[in-house]
Design a protein around this motif. Structure first.
Motif, PDB file in Angstrom:
ATOM      1  N   GLU A 141      -4.125   9.880   3.694  1.00  0.00           N
ATOM      2  CA  GLU A 141      -3.820   9.492   2.311  1.00  0.00           C
ATOM      3  C   GLU A 141      -4.914  10.059   1.412  1.00  0.00           C
ATOM      4  O   GLU A 141      -6.094   9.719   1.573  1.00  0.00           O
ATOM      5  CB  GLU A 141      -3.769   7.962   2.225  1.00  0.00           C
ATOM      6  CG  GLU A 141      -3.440   7.444   0.848  1.00  0.00           C
ATOM      7  CD  GLU A 141      -2.938   5.998   0.922  1.00  0.00           C
ATOM      8  OE1 GLU A 141      -1.945   5.742   1.624  1.00  0.00           O
ATOM      9  OE2 GLU A 141      -3.548   5.129   0.282  1.00  0.00           O
ATOM     10  N   ASN A 144      -2.568   7.398  13.740  1.00  0.00           N
ATOM     11  CA  ASN A 144      -3.949   7.548  13.282  1.00  0.00           C
ATOM     12  C   ASN A 144      -3.881   7.796  11.792  1.00  0.00           C
ATOM     13  O   ASN A 144      -3.137   8.675  11.348  1.00  0.00           O
ATOM     14  CB  ASN A 144      -4.615   8.748  13.953  1.00  0.00           C
ATOM     15  CG  ASN A 144      -4.981   8.430  15.377  1.00  0.00           C
ATOM     16  OD1 ASN A 144      -5.305   7.285  15.699  1.00  0.00           O
ATOM     17  ND2 ASN A 144      -4.888   9.427  16.240  1.00  0.00           N
ATOM     18  N   SER A 145      -4.635   7.020  11.027  1.00  0.00           N
ATOM     19  CA  SER A 145      -4.543   7.136   9.572  1.00  0.00           C
ATOM     20  C   SER A 145      -5.926   7.203   8.963  1.00  0.00           C
ATOM     21  O   SER A 145      -6.857   6.579   9.468  1.00  0.00           O
ATOM     22  CB  SER A 145      -3.825   5.930   8.974  1.00  0.00           C
ATOM     23  OG  SER A 145      -2.541   5.831   9.509  1.00  0.00           O
ATOM     24  N   ARG A 153      -8.036   7.616   4.948  1.00  0.00           N
ATOM     25  CA  ARG A 153      -7.914   7.597   3.500  1.00  0.00           C
ATOM     26  C   ARG A 153      -9.046   8.467   2.974  1.00  0.00           C
ATOM     27  O   ARG A 153     -10.213   8.207   3.289  1.00  0.00           O
ATOM     28  CB  ARG A 153      -8.074   6.158   3.034  1.00  0.00           C
ATOM     29  CG  ARG A 153      -7.718   5.908   1.616  1.00  0.00           C
ATOM     30  CD  ARG A 153      -7.508   4.409   1.436  1.00  0.00           C
ATOM     31  NE  ARG A 153      -6.830   4.154   0.174  1.00  0.00           N
ATOM     32  CZ  ARG A 153      -7.465   3.886  -0.954  1.00  0.00           C
ATOM     33  NH1 ARG A 153      -8.772   3.853  -0.976  1.00  0.00           N
ATOM     34  NH2 ARG A 153      -6.769   3.659  -2.054  1.00  0.00           N
ATOM     35  N   SER A 171      -0.095   2.830  -2.104  1.00  0.00           N
ATOM     36  CA  SER A 171      -0.718   3.156  -0.809  1.00  0.00           C
ATOM     37  C   SER A 171       0.244   3.010   0.377  1.00  0.00           C
ATOM     38  O   SER A 171       1.084   2.115   0.419  1.00  0.00           O
ATOM     39  CB  SER A 171      -1.922   2.236  -0.590  1.00  0.00           C
ATOM     40  OG  SER A 171      -2.532   2.580   0.630  1.00  0.00           O
ATOM     41  N   TRP A 172       0.104   3.903   1.366  1.00  0.00           N
ATOM     42  CA  TRP A 172       0.959   3.886   2.557  1.00  0.00           C
ATOM     43  C   TRP A 172       0.168   3.925   3.861  1.00  0.00           C
ATOM     44  O   TRP A 172       0.741   3.773   4.925  1.00  0.00           O
ATOM     45  CB  TRP A 172       1.916   5.087   2.550  1.00  0.00           C
ATOM     46  CG  TRP A 172       3.090   4.903   1.660  1.00  0.00           C
ATOM     47  CD1 TRP A 172       3.186   5.267   0.350  1.00  0.00           C
ATOM     48  CD2 TRP A 172       4.358   4.319   1.999  1.00  0.00           C
ATOM     49  NE1 TRP A 172       4.421   4.942  -0.162  1.00  0.00           N
ATOM     50  CE2 TRP A 172       5.168   4.355   0.845  1.00  0.00           C
ATOM     51  CE3 TRP A 172       4.898   3.760   3.153  1.00  0.00           C
ATOM     52  CZ2 TRP A 172       6.469   3.875   0.804  1.00  0.00           C
ATOM     53  CZ3 TRP A 172       6.200   3.279   3.127  1.00  0.00           C
ATOM     54  CH2 TRP A 172       6.970   3.336   1.956  1.00  0.00           C
ATOM     55  N   TYR A 173      -1.157   4.168   3.777  1.00  0.00           N
ATOM     56  CA  TYR A 173      -1.811   4.474   5.057  1.00  0.00           C
ATOM     57  C   TYR A 173      -1.873   3.288   6.001  1.00  0.00           C
ATOM     58  O   TYR A 173      -1.818   3.439   7.218  1.00  0.00           O
ATOM     59  CB  TYR A 173      -3.179   5.149   4.839  1.00  0.00           C
ATOM     60  CG  TYR A 173      -4.343   4.229   4.627  1.00  0.00           C
ATOM     61  CD1 TYR A 173      -4.531   3.590   3.418  1.00  0.00           C
ATOM     62  CD2 TYR A 173      -5.273   4.029   5.639  1.00  0.00           C
ATOM     63  CE1 TYR A 173      -5.609   2.752   3.211  1.00  0.00           C
ATOM     64  CE2 TYR A 173      -6.361   3.189   5.443  1.00  0.00           C
ATOM     65  CZ  TYR A 173      -6.515   2.547   4.232  1.00  0.00           C
ATOM     66  OH  TYR A 173      -7.577   1.722   4.036  1.00  0.00           O
ATOM     67  N   ARG A 174      -1.911   2.074   5.425  1.00  0.00           N
ATOM     68  CA  ARG A 174      -1.901   0.891   6.304  1.00  0.00           C
ATOM     69  C   ARG A 174      -0.533   0.750   6.971  1.00  0.00           C
ATOM     70  O   ARG A 174      -0.426   0.275   8.099  1.00  0.00           O
ATOM     71  CB  ARG A 174      -2.199  -0.379   5.503  1.00  0.00           C
ATOM     72  CG  ARG A 174      -3.633  -0.436   5.010  1.00  0.00           C
ATOM     73  CD  ARG A 174      -4.534  -1.059   6.085  1.00  0.00           C
ATOM     74  NE  ARG A 174      -5.887  -1.222   5.600  1.00  0.00           N
ATOM     75  CZ  ARG A 174      -6.970  -0.912   6.296  1.00  0.00           C
ATOM     76  NH1 ARG A 174      -6.862  -0.403   7.513  1.00  0.00           N
ATOM     77  NH2 ARG A 174      -8.159  -1.096   5.802  1.00  0.00           N
ATOM     78  N   VAL A 175       0.495   1.163   6.245  1.00  0.00           N
ATOM     79  CA  VAL A 175       1.855   1.100   6.809  1.00  0.00           C
ATOM     80  C   VAL A 175       1.939   2.081   7.985  1.00  0.00           C
ATOM     81  O   VAL A 175       2.432   1.751   9.076  1.00  0.00           O
ATOM     82  CB  VAL A 175       2.909   1.469   5.727  1.00  0.00           C
ATOM     83  CG1 VAL A 175       4.309   1.488   6.317  1.00  0.00           C
ATOM     84  CG2 VAL A 175       2.821   0.521   4.540  1.00  0.00           C
ATOM     85  N   GLU A 178      -0.502   3.181   9.698  1.00  0.00           N
ATOM     86  CA  GLU A 178      -1.370   2.651  10.758  1.00  0.00           C
ATOM     87  C   GLU A 178      -0.625   1.582  11.570  1.00  0.00           C
ATOM     88  O   GLU A 178      -0.667   1.558  12.796  1.00  0.00           O
ATOM     89  CB  GLU A 178      -2.590   2.032  10.093  1.00  0.00           C
ATOM     90  CG  GLU A 178      -3.798   1.901  10.954  1.00  0.00           C
ATOM     91  CD  GLU A 178      -4.993   1.511  10.064  1.00  0.00           C
ATOM     92  OE1 GLU A 178      -5.935   2.297  10.013  1.00  0.00           O
ATOM     93  OE2 GLU A 178      -4.941   0.437   9.413  1.00  0.00           O
ATOM     94  N   ALA A 179       0.099   0.730  10.838  1.00  0.00           N
ATOM     95  CA  ALA A 179       0.845  -0.338  11.520  1.00  0.00           C
ATOM     96  C   ALA A 179       1.951   0.248  12.400  1.00  0.00           C
ATOM     97  O   ALA A 179       2.397  -0.384  13.351  1.00  0.00           O
ATOM     98  CB  ALA A 179       1.431  -1.287  10.488  1.00  0.00           C
TER      99      ALA A 179
END
Ligand SMILES: Cc1ncc(C[n+]2csc(CCOP(=O)(O)OP(=O)(O)O)c2C)c(N)n1
Length: 520
Positions: free
Chosen positions: A504, A478-479, A481, A467-471, A473-474
């Protein structure tokens, strides 16, 4: 003349020919001087996270704008890093310009810090290599040489003096002695000729002639956009590698002659022309390997007028009116758009009624995207169409978004490709580029896994922590899933197409694994 003077002269020249962007990582020597000289003339310099992605960004910006963009690095390790990006541009026949700091031929052999044979590294992948003093002597001629067919990268080492020169990329091989007139009469004897177009048809601007044809047309990935793929005769992509459900295989079996115009083996991944006789026409002024799969009846290099004669001969022929449409419908049915897989995502993008670009990284999702999404003049396909270079889509999207402001870019990238230059997501954010990352995740190298022989090491194909979407987001993006088509469509519809977006898409691994079966 000092190197500083030469840098000033070259910066002036580059700004005069319209260069607008440079990408790179600088050192404290001439690379920094060059950046300062470019800056004084309004050429924007963009700090990349890696020299390879900088060269890829320059390549994409060059392809989109038609004006060379630059990449800049230090000598030794900087140049070694850049080699991946310069070779990316080599695979894609892109005449971008790279600069790097360098030792000159007169520097003593004991000066070994960061020293490497830069000419030796670059000579197989650049169309022209020279020192800055050689470039200053002849900038116009050297640049037009790199833009001439077949285009390729130009590299300039920042040292005074004479370089070892450039290596000729032409590998001339024997080809059949044929005359244009006999090949053209052979066209007249065909009933169901299939036309396959390569990217040179785009570069020499044969769009009008192509649009007037009334027979099925396939294009290599690099040639996509040379005809509107809404045309009833546009049958999609030709790879030479298609399986039973691909339009190319159906068309190869339905046709009685293949007319390959500007199709080069660097633009295809396989050599299957269905055993049909081939007439091959190419542009005379090109530097590419001429060997070609058999059976080839005529192999002609001709002028632009010669190519236009070929199109005139084809204009009088007509067949396959509904075939391309039928094949497309059959393909969409085969891909089962009711199932949550990349096909659904690419259909959503294909349905968009707005100019945009699509960058496809390499992987199984790319095979699906290439079959579903249709290109035209306002819908630009970017990425590694020839080289299938995993990881290039994010840098290419950045180069595209910078060189063609205002056009939203959809960047489809898999678990493998996203790992190459993820730090460039920060650049997307810092520059607020209109890029929507479509991260297609099955948690493994799907395209390798689906073709892996029994007993292969499956653990080498799995991606840990995919997973990358939290990255993203950080990083401030705007992200979202998405785990189904409805949420994907809603997320795409809600995008303002101005600021970055990261989507994602999580797919079922086993369904993903077999989705390209029957296609490639
Ligand atoms: C630079 C580079 N390294 C390796 C490869 C070989 N390769 C092609 S596709 C692929 C896997 C891609 O995996 P992923 O991005 O997860 O997409 P998927 O196949 O799962 O759709 C690899 C490793 C390549 N094409 N380019």
């Amino acid at each position: 003349m000092t190197i500083e003077n030469r840098i000033e002269t070259i910066a002036e020249f580059l700004s005069g020919v319209g260069v607008a962007h440079a990408f790179g990582i600088c050192g404290s020597g001439p690379s920094l001087t060059l950046i300062g000289a470019l800056d004084k003339r309004g050429i924007t310099y963009i700090n990349a996270s890696h020299e390879a992605s900088a060269a890829m960004m320059a390549g994409a910006a060059t392809r989109v704008s038609g004006v060379p963009a630059l990449s800049i690095s230090i000598k030794g390790p900087g140049l070694v890093n850049a080699v991946a990006g310069i070779s990316y541009n080599h695979f894609e026949d892109t005449p971008s310009i790279s600069f790097s700091e360098s030792y000159g031929p007169d520097s003593p052999a004991w000066r070994m810090h960061k020293r490497i044979d830069q000419f030796g590294l670059l000579s197989p992948i650049v169309k022209r290599y020279c020192s800055i003093s050689e470039f200053v002597d002849n900038p116009r001629e050297i640049m037009s040489e790199t833009f001439a067919e077949t285009p390729g990268p130009l590299h300039i080492d920042l040292f005074e003096g004479k370089s070892k020169g450039s290596q000729d990329r032409i590998k001339e091989s024997k080809h059949l002695p044929s005359s244009l007139s006999s090949a053209i009469s052979r066209i007249g004897a065909a009933v169901r000729p299939l036309v396959i177009l390569g990217s040179v048809t785009k570069r020499v601007r044969l769009e009008v002639e192509i649009a007037s044809l009334k027979l099925p047309i396939l294009t290599t990935a690099a040639a996509r956009g040379v005809l509107s793929e809404n045309s009833p005769f546009a049958a999609g992509i030709f790879t030479g590698d298609g399986k039973e459900h691909s339009p190319e295989v159906h068309l190869l079996s339905a046709c009685d002659l293949v007319i390959a115009i500007g199709v080069r083996t660097s633009e295809i991944t396989g050599q299957n022309f269905g055993g049909r006789p081939i007439l091959r026409f190419d542009y005379i002024k090109s530097t590419h390997v001429r060997d070609f799969p058999k059976p080839i009846e005529h192999d002609i290099s001709c002028s632009l007028n010669g190519l236009k004669e070929v199109f005139s001969a084809l204009e009088s022929l007509e067949w396959g009116n509904d075939l391309a449409c039928e094949l497309r419908l059959g393909l969409l049915e085969y891909l089962n758009l009711d199932q949550w897989l990349p096909a659904q995502c690419f259909k959503v993008i294909d349905d968009l009624k707005l100019p945009h670009a699509l960058a496809l990284d390499t992987g199984s999702f790319c095979t699906i995207g290439e079959h579903i999404w249709r290109a035209n003049r306002d819908r630009i396909l970017i990425g590694s169409n020839n080289g299938r270079f995993m990881g290039g889509s994010i840098p290419s999207s950045i180069g595209m978004a910078i060189a063609a402001p205002g056009i939203p870019v959809y960047c489809a990238v898999g678990d493998g490709g996203i790992q190459a230059y993820p730090a460039e997501l920060k650049l997307i954010m810092a520059l607020k580029l209109p890029i929507c990352i479509l991260f297609m995740s099955d948690g493994q190298y799907g395209s390798i896994a689906c073709a892996a022989p029994d007993g292969s090491s499956m653990s080498s194909l799995m991606i840990k922590m995919p997973s990358w979407y939290r990255v993203a987001e950080a990083m401030g993006m705007n992200s979202a899933r998405c785990e189904n088509g409805t949420s994907f469509r809603e997320t795409i519809d809600s995008w303002d197409r101005k600021s970055p977006l990261f989507i994602e898409c999580i797919f079922d691994r086993s369904a993903y694994l077999v989705m390209t079966k029957g296609l490639r």
